[in-house]
Write a protein that holds these residues in place. Sequence first.
Motif: not given
Length: 693
Positions: A146-162
């Motif tokens: 989320v912080l550093f992957g603006k070009k690639v984007g983020h998905s469900y895995e960001a919630d798993i990190w949290s």
Amino acid sequence: MIYAAKTVAKASLKSSKTKEKLLAEIKIHKSMHHPNIVQFVDCFEDDDNVYILLEICENQSLMEMLRARSRLTEEETKYYIVQILGAVRYMHKRRVLHRDLKLGNIFIGDNMDVKIGDFGLATVLASDSDRRRTICGTPNYIAPEVLFGKKVGHSYEADIWSVGIILYTMLFGKPPFQTKEIEDIYDRIANLSYSFPEKVKVSEDAKDLIRKLLVTDPVERLSIEKVLEHPFFEYQFPAMVPSFALTKKPIYAAMTEHDARKNFINCQVQAKIRLAESTEVASTDVKPIKIDERAATSAQNSQTENGPAAVLPTSLSPASTKDKYKMVIVPRKSGLDLKQQQQQKLKLTGEYAGKAVEGNKQTAEQNQDRAYDRHSASPRPRWTRAVTALATGNRNQTDKQVAVEQRVTRSATAPPKTGQTNTASRTAVAAAAAAAAAPAASAVSGRTTHDGKSMLYRTLKTLTIAINSYESKETLAPAQSSPRVPAVFISKWVDFSDKYGLAYQTSESNDGVLFRNGTVLLMNPENETYLMLDKDDTTEKPLVCKWTGKAIYPSTENASEHKVIRLINTFHRYMQDHLQKSNYGIQRASDDLSVNPVFVTYYERQPEYVMLCLNNGTFQFNFPDHMKLIVSSGASQIDLIDNDQRLHTWSIQEALAFTHRAQHKKLVSDPAYTLIHKLAMCRTAVKKEYNSL
């Protein structure tokens, strides 16, 4: 019904984008229907504000619970992580990313289950392959993509990190990347710079799961299904979390792998992960959410009767909705004074390094305000105690026993003459124990009679003499006879004191409830008989009050009696279904509850133990190492339930002899090894109670 109201000032909705975001939040949250998600109730608006009505969670959030406790146990953490994963799994099946999972957004319901709330940063993916590129979230919990992957984007895995951050925070007391400056937090996240504090004892399985969740590459991060297969959940999985855990560490007894597995599956069933009575993973028959932003914003150009522009479309809030509700001020359970509130406001900023932000803009003042608003009620009382109820017994018998104890005390403490051994100290424990073992309780016509102060005195003196003799390495005279029958003790208990009281089951398989008002209800579940016990005089000091018993019946027309009968049966079923089964082969002394009833008069929680006090003078201590120590008959008898749930019944002399042997031979695994330390804690607790009379 009373609901929580999230209020959004219309003055803050200046742009069409902010209005769209609010409407998206409402529509997403309204579509969520899961036991571990805060229930959306309704929404409406007036000239000044938009109101979102939600299920109220008076136990606040995991953030307040952690603040009161510093850390949670692994048992509680396992239980809550499974519930969180159940809710996240449900959201992801609906293509919803929460993007702000953190302790402050995970609320605690009335039954101590957790519920995810605050969908202010949530978004809906167009498809499972879709990605979002907005930088948003709470600094300590933001995933690296989320912080550093603006070009690639983020998905469900960001919630798993949290979820990984939440797991770490519950176990260690603070987020892994926390520091004062937000930019430093982001640097630590980028470099995966965190460690496990050595001073906090956490299992290797827990650490391993954290490592596999906090993986920089989202593709390598564990899925929800893989998380649930991790060994971290295979042992010591509790059936529930007690209400007192909001402020006090719960003590969970050792459980078999079978019981732990059963609790784990039940928790998954409740979280809609598994099907009931099956190991099959539950299918998710919910459909992805679709948000028609044009329809949602169609009301923005309309006018209310008084002129201001409406924000909510009629599809979300018909014009008459606001007429169904009225604003009420709910008083705090135990309010802080203004100075304390201001101090709290200044203190509650370090746990999560700030308010959820979008576009990485925030101030310290905003952080403090958010934490302060959530901290709306003071912690629960640390322990509950009934006004004790023990009656005055036979005066002559009491005087005789006290005289014996006084002689024993003098002989035990008098120094020996030169050239002689102190034989008095050898017999002191035997004499005190013999006096303490004299019958002291009976029940006649429903009334229990017991000299509480005398029994307390005998218990204190016997423990004092025994411990002093042990420390002086004196040989103890043998007991006149060894106990063969274990004392009645509490084999199961659940704390519902925030609403009802303490529910428990005795080793004789009778059930009881110590209600908040000090009344006691007993039940024999085999013949379905009930006995209600009340104090004769509530003004009497603890441990000297008389109890009078009265039989009540399921056919009663008394509404209050009918209610408590239903309650104790509910508690009975809960303990049978959810608590570890324990059968020590102890038979009831009588099926008649009015004959020598044994019940809890009060209990106390300390970090070192939980103390349960029974009306017959027995003191039970449950320790964090899962051992239970039952001190009965004025401390002449000691019953110990060890880590393997084996029951040992000793005289005080035998208990000290086994302790001496285990200490001398350094038998650390022997249950008697720590017995003298536990007896010393018992003596301190009993002394405090005696001095309070």
